[in-house]
Design a protein around this motif. Structure first.
Motif, PDB file in Angstrom:
ATOM      1  N   THR A 101       0.760  -1.032   0.107  1.00  0.00           N
ATOM      2  CA  THR A 101      -0.105   0.034   0.019  1.00  0.00           C
ATOM      3  C   THR A 101       0.857   1.232  -0.099  1.00  0.00           C
ATOM      4  OG1 THR A 101      -1.744  -1.132   1.157  1.00  0.00           O
ATOM      5  CG2 THR A 101      -1.934   1.052   1.151  1.00  0.00           C
ATOM      6  N   THR A 104       2.450   1.958  -3.590  1.00  0.00           N
ATOM      7  CA  THR A 104       1.439   2.462  -4.194  1.00  0.00           C
ATOM      8  C   THR A 104       0.929   3.837  -4.127  1.00  0.00           C
ATOM      9  OG1 THR A 104       0.295   0.089  -4.395  1.00  0.00           O
ATOM     10  CG2 THR A 104      -1.003   1.925  -5.215  1.00  0.00           C
ATOM     11  N   ARG A 108       1.747   7.170  -6.427  1.00  0.00           N
ATOM     12  CA  ARG A 108       0.497   7.868  -6.813  1.00  0.00           C
ATOM     13  C   ARG A 108       1.027   9.310  -6.444  1.00  0.00           C
ATOM     14  NH1 ARG A 108      -4.457   5.537  -4.047  1.00  0.00           N
ATOM     15  NH2 ARG A 108      -4.302   4.048  -5.727  1.00  0.00           N
TER      16      ARG A 108
END
Length: 199
Positions: A101, A104, A108
């Protein structure tokens, strides 16, 4: 003998389920300290612990129906091994998911920073591309929601749809703000051009 066979079948099913559920942990080192009555070593790979579960089960398989104390002892040991290993593997899985997570989110954030450095018109194009991707994702999630059978899966898809729709709303808001800004800039440029032409 029948009772023992039924017990062995249930225990075999438990070991098999556990091994399958955490099959991705077979090659990973499990950083956990175990009670010595359960496992002979700490900080070994998952496969080592799966094999120790199987060894305990094999010990039960070698017993006779009248060896009630030994059956009871090894059954309790196997169940305790399964519980301890499941707890350790759940922690490993949780840490892996957190890392994934974070990775990611970092990707992002980097992408967002790169897009924010682009000129407004290029940024607007990227926003529209992102909006299209989010629309496709919502559509895909809704298709999955329609075909899933369990309440747990439905809950997961509904949550993902909600999160994606929130991202979509933020994306639309960013597009609106940017379009308004660009329209203001065009108006300003037009006025300045008119001034130059009139002077």
């Amino acid at each position: 003998m029948q009772k023992l066979t039924a017990l062995i079948d249930k225990l075999q099913e438990k070991v098999t389920t556990l091994t399958k559920q955490f099959s991705n942990a077979a090659d990973k080192k499990i950083y956990a300290k175990f009670d010595r009555t359960l496992f002979t070593e700490d900080f070994e790979k998952g496969a080592f612990y799966f094999s120790q579960l199987q060894q305990t089960l094999d010990q039960i398989k070698q017993l006779n129906n009248d060896q009630i104390e030994q059956i009871s002892f090894f059954t309790e040991k196997l169940l305790a091994q399964c519980t301890a290993l499941t707890d350790a593997l759940n922690i490993v899985e949780l840490q892996t998911n957190k890392t994934a997570t974070k990775t990611t989110q970092n990707k992002r954030e980097k992408l967002k920073a790169q897009i924010n450095q682009l000129p407004p018109r290029e940024r607007l194009v990227r926003y529209y591309e992102a909006l299209q991707a989010l629309n496709e994702k919502v559509s895909e999630l809704q298709d999955n929601l329609e075909i899933c059978t369990t309440a747990q899966d439905k809950g997961i898809y509904l949550r993902q749809i909600e999160i994606t729709n929130q991202r979509k709303a933020r994306c639309i808001e960013a597009i609106d703000i940017l379009e308004e800004y660009l329209s203001f800039q065009e108006e300003k440029e037009e006025k300045e051009n008119n001034k130059i032409e009139n002077s």
